[in-house]
Design an enzyme around this catalytic site. Structure first.
Site, short mmCIF file in Angstrom:
data_model
loop_
_atom_site.label_atom_id
_atom_site.label_comp_id
_atom_site.label_asym_id
_atom_site.label_seq_id
_atom_site.Cartn_x
_atom_site.Cartn_y
_atom_site.Cartn_z
N LYS A 342 -33.70 -11.58 89.80
CA LYS A 342 -32.55 -11.55 88.56
C LYS A 342 -33.03 -12.50 87.46
O LYS A 342 -32.30 -12.38 86.45
CB LYS A 342 -31.38 -12.07 89.18
CG LYS A 342 -30.73 -11.44 90.53
CD LYS A 342 -29.86 -12.29 91.01
CE LYS A 342 -29.63 -11.55 92.59
NZ LYS A 342 -28.45 -12.36 93.44
N GLY A 343 -34.26 -13.21 87.77
CA GLY A 343 -34.28 -14.29 86.54
C GLY A 343 -34.50 -13.70 85.39
O GLY A 343 -34.43 -14.51 84.21
N GLU A 396 -41.60 -10.33 82.92
CA GLU A 396 -41.00 -11.23 83.91
C GLU A 396 -40.80 -12.57 83.18
O GLU A 396 -40.87 -12.93 82.08
CB GLU A 396 -42.53 -11.69 84.60
CG GLU A 396 -42.65 -10.93 86.11
CD GLU A 396 -41.89 -11.55 87.16
OE1 GLU A 396 -40.96 -12.11 86.98
OE2 GLU A 396 -42.39 -11.80 88.29
N ASP A 397 -39.76 -13.55 84.16
CA ASP A 397 -39.37 -14.68 83.54
C ASP A 397 -40.61 -15.53 83.67
O ASP A 397 -40.94 -16.20 82.64
CB ASP A 397 -38.01 -15.36 84.28
CG ASP A 397 -38.32 -14.81 85.90
OD1 ASP A 397 -39.27 -14.30 86.30
OD2 ASP A 397 -37.35 -15.16 86.62
N ASP A 400 -46.28 -17.46 88.56
CA ASP A 400 -46.63 -18.58 89.09
C ASP A 400 -48.04 -18.36 89.96
O ASP A 400 -49.13 -18.18 89.28
CB ASP A 400 -45.75 -19.14 90.08
CG ASP A 400 -46.00 -20.29 90.67
OD1 ASP A 400 -46.86 -21.05 90.02
OD2 ASP A 400 -45.49 -20.61 91.62
N LYS A 428 -47.40 -19.91 84.47
CA LYS A 428 -47.94 -21.22 85.12
C LYS A 428 -49.34 -21.13 85.58
O LYS A 428 -49.54 -21.06 86.71
CB LYS A 428 -47.25 -21.97 86.52
CG LYS A 428 -45.77 -22.40 86.27
CD LYS A 428 -44.99 -22.74 87.44
CE LYS A 428 -43.93 -23.54 87.34
NZ LYS A 428 -43.29 -23.59 88.58
N PHE A 449 -41.32 -27.28 88.38
CA PHE A 449 -40.25 -26.37 88.77
C PHE A 449 -39.18 -26.31 87.83
O PHE A 449 -38.61 -27.45 87.57
CB PHE A 449 -39.79 -26.36 90.24
CG PHE A 449 -38.87 -25.44 90.73
CD1 PHE A 449 -39.63 -24.17 91.11
CD2 PHE A 449 -37.43 -25.28 90.29
CE1 PHE A 449 -38.60 -23.07 91.77
CE2 PHE A 449 -36.79 -24.15 90.87
CZ PHE A 449 -37.31 -23.31 91.50
N VAL A 450 -39.08 -25.23 87.00
CA VAL A 450 -37.84 -25.24 85.92
C VAL A 450 -36.77 -24.17 86.08
O VAL A 450 -36.85 -23.32 86.91
CB VAL A 450 -38.60 -24.90 84.55
CG1 VAL A 450 -39.74 -26.01 84.10
CG2 VAL A 450 -39.29 -23.60 84.71
N ASP A 456 -33.43 -19.74 88.48
CA ASP A 456 -32.59 -20.46 89.22
C ASP A 456 -33.08 -21.41 90.37
O ASP A 456 -34.31 -21.61 90.49
CB ASP A 456 -31.69 -19.62 90.25
CG ASP A 456 -32.53 -18.94 91.27
OD1 ASP A 456 -33.46 -18.68 91.11
OD2 ASP A 456 -32.12 -18.87 92.28
N ARG A 462 -28.42 -20.84 86.45
CA ARG A 462 -29.00 -19.69 85.37
C ARG A 462 -28.60 -19.69 84.19
O ARG A 462 -29.28 -19.54 83.29
CB ARG A 462 -28.85 -18.22 86.19
CG ARG A 462 -29.62 -17.92 87.47
CD ARG A 462 -29.66 -16.50 87.80
NE ARG A 462 -29.79 -16.35 89.28
CZ ARG A 462 -31.10 -16.09 89.59
NH1 ARG A 462 -32.00 -16.01 88.77
NH2 ARG A 462 -31.43 -15.78 90.98
P1 5GP Z 1 -45.47 -15.96 92.12
O1 5GP Z 1 -45.58 -14.62 92.83
O2 5GP Z 1 -46.26 -15.76 90.41
O3 5GP Z 1 -46.03 -17.10 92.52
O4 5GP Z 1 -43.88 -16.25 91.53
C1 5GP Z 1 -43.15 -15.95 90.73
C2 5GP Z 1 -41.72 -16.09 91.00
O5 5GP Z 1 -41.50 -17.52 91.62
C3 5GP Z 1 -40.87 -15.98 89.82
O6 5GP Z 1 -40.73 -14.71 89.67
C4 5GP Z 1 -40.02 -17.02 90.17
O7 5GP Z 1 -38.93 -16.30 90.84
C5 5GP Z 1 -40.43 -17.99 91.22
N1 5GP Z 1 -40.73 -19.12 90.46
C6 5GP Z 1 -42.11 -19.76 90.38
N2 5GP Z 1 -41.98 -20.89 89.69
C7 5GP Z 1 -40.72 -20.97 89.39
C8 5GP Z 1 -39.98 -22.13 88.58
O8 5GP Z 1 -40.54 -23.13 88.24
N3 5GP Z 1 -38.71 -22.02 88.53
C9 5GP Z 1 -37.94 -20.91 89.17
N4 5GP Z 1 -36.89 -21.01 88.94
N5 5GP Z 1 -38.75 -19.87 89.73
C10 5GP Z 1 -40.09 -20.04 90.07
#
Ligand code: 5GP
Length: 498
Positions: A342-343, A396-397, A400, A428, A449-450, A456, A462
């Site tokens: 949802k982000g 994507e929002d 990571d 990131k 973590f933001v 969220d 959000r």
């Molecule tokens: P990845 O699979 O790249 O490790 O993770 C991506 C997902 O992790 C993002 O779509 C998000 O939902 C969550 N995520 C990663 N870092 C953050 C952050 O700093 N804040 C929030 N709210 N979600 C994050």
């Protein structure tokens, strides 16, 4: 036609002399304008300076132009002779038709036939503003004349830079401005005054800084002169907030001063109807901020935020840039934006709004299994649209570790799109475990973590208009090791929505 060595020399000498005296920066800029008119026999001249957002140009000294023309609204630095920003000299032979002017019809009304605009530029090429010359009859400027104006522009840049380094700028007082009978007084370099006139001003400045809201301190003085009614002096609002195009005047509790202030503001609103101004007392700060989505009245729990990383205005600016680039890259191609709920909803909505080519949109939803190292992703809502033959941009929002993206990309590739690229607001990069190619990145961020702007923490935050870092004690509460696992609190559950 005027000009020539003697007059050029006199102009340089006068400007230099003004800069060496205890004059205010505004007086020096006035000397620039006056001496250019003298030396070249042009009908008008202005010094325009970029505001702290570098998006707007503000008339900082002007002569020979009508007041209504100077007050025609904020000049967009890109739209109004944008080539100046690249350090180029712009010569406009016919100001009434040239598309490079933001307001050609108004130029015609003001009787401007030609103009020459030269960037005021520091040695390293950083543009501080522009020097513009106006003529009522069409005129072509000779090489020698242009060379002279460029030299004056360079001298002006030197003086401005020097003024920024010294306390010269602070000496601009209302009284001096009034004595000189100037029309407009705008000094963008006042963003950070050495001292505020009142502690409440400092408090508001700190609050605005916290939310990364751009502000200028006392950037402009308005002459309060009514036809046939004499002068009521000048009025200098305490702050200007460019993002909201809003002037803010802070009130004191002294009744005598309040009455005079109210009268001045009423007069200002009559004389300058296009100027937005707000009278604020201390208690009003929170209401003002809440209006724009900030502060504890805004409903987004901003008091839980340790610091703001990207303000709403910064995000919007960057999203507009990304959208422009995407529109250019996908021109003439069937584009489909796909978001992972949802982000991404805030980012997707803004990005789509700013994209200028036809585009479709679809969403997927995913969930994660377990907190273990072998975390698995599962699609809980697949696409409604067929991606075969479409140019797909996965939006994507935040990326990571890259695991989620990697999984979704593989899923989409299997459906044979014509092309498949990724656009993320936040990256990131340092935490990446899987190498996924990202074509468009809004901002790179650190490992913190933001939350906000769609992102969220345990379903909350959000709706904050900015991206910020939560206070550490809130992150720790019932949450697992965020530092080592970017999924925030999500990995506690066996199956959780993204
Ligand atoms: P990845 O699979 O790249 O490790 O993770 C991506 C997902 O992790 C993002 O779509 C998000 O939902 C969550 N995520 C990663 N870092 C953050 C952050 O700093 N804040 C929030 N709210 N979600 C994050």
């Amino acid at each position: 036609m005027k000009g020539g060595g003697g007059q050029y020399y006199r102009a340089v000498h006068e400007i230099f002399k003004a800069s060496q005296s205890a004059a205010t920066i505004k007086r020096v800029l006035n000397a620039v304008v006056r001496n250019i008119i003298e030396a070249l026999g042009v009908d008008g001249c202005t010094v325009l300076l970029l505001d702290s957002t570098r998006q707007h140009l503000i008339h900082s000294a002007a002569q020979g132009l009508s007041d209504w023309y100077l007050r025609k609204g904020l000049l967009d630095a890109q739209k109004s002779l944008g080539e100046n920003l690249e350090g180029k000299v712009v010569e406009i032979a016919d100001a009434t038709t040239d598309p490079r002017l933001q307001y050609p019809a108004l130029a015609k009304q003001a009787g401007i036939a030609s103009l020459l605009s030269v960037p005021v530029m520091k040695k390293k090429g950083e543009v501080l503003g522009e020097l513009r010359l106006y003529t009522r009859h069409q005129r072509h400027f000779s090489r020698e004349e242009k060379g002279f104006v460029i030299s004056i522009a360079n001298l002006t840049a030197l003086i401005l830079e020097n003024a920024r380094l010294t306390d010269l700028v602070r000496q601009s007082t209302e009284a001096q401005a009034e004595a000189e009978g100037n029309r407009t007084v705008l000094i963008p370099d006042l963003r950070k005054p050495l001292t505020f006139a009142h502690p409440s001003e400092e408090e508001l400045a700190r609050l605005l800084d916290f939310y990364r809201i751009e502000w200028l301190y006392e950037p402009r003085s308005f002459p309060l002169q009514q036809a046939g009614n004499g002068s009521h002096g000048m009025f200098t609002p305490d702050f200007y907030l460019p993002e909201f195009d809003l002037y803010v005047e802070l009130t004191t509790s002294k009744q005598r001063l309040m009455t005079a202030k109210h009268r001045k503001i009423r007069l200002l609103k009559t004389l300058y109807p296009q100027v937005n101004i707000m009278l604020l007392n201390r208690k009003d700060y929170s209401r003002l901020l809440a209006k724009y989505g900030y502060g504890h009245f805004a409903g987004g729990s901003t008091e839980d935020i340790h610091h703001v990383v990207f303000s709403h205005a910064q995000i919007q600016r960057r999203v507009r840039q990304l959208a422009k680039q995407i529109s250019r890259d996908y021109e003439g191609k069937p584009l489909l934006l796909i978001g992972i709920l949802k982000g991404v909803v805030f980012f997707m909505a803004d990005l789509m709004r700013y994209i200028s080519i036809p585009t479709g949109v679809d969403f997927m939803a995913i969930s994660y299994y377990s907190a273990s190292a072998s975390q698995a992703v599962r699609i809980t809502k697949d696409l409604d649209t067929s991606v075969a033959g479409m140019h797909v941009l996965l939006v994507e929002d935040i990326v990571d570790t890259g695991m989620t993206l990697n999984y979704v990309l593989r899923h989409l590739e299997a459906h044979k799109p014509a092309s498949l690229k990724v656009c993320t607001l936040l990256d990131k990069k340092t935490r990446r475990l899987v190498d996924v190619p990202i074509a468009y990145v809004g901002f790179e961020i650190s490992e913190e973590f933001v939350v906000g702007y769609g992102l969220d923490h345990k379903g909350g935050y959000r709706n904050l208009p900015f991206v910020g870092v939560l206070r550490s004690e809130l992150m720790a509460e019932g949450s697992t090791d965020i530092g080592n696992d970017a999924k925030g609190g999500r990995q506690e559950a066996v199956l959780q929505d993204k």
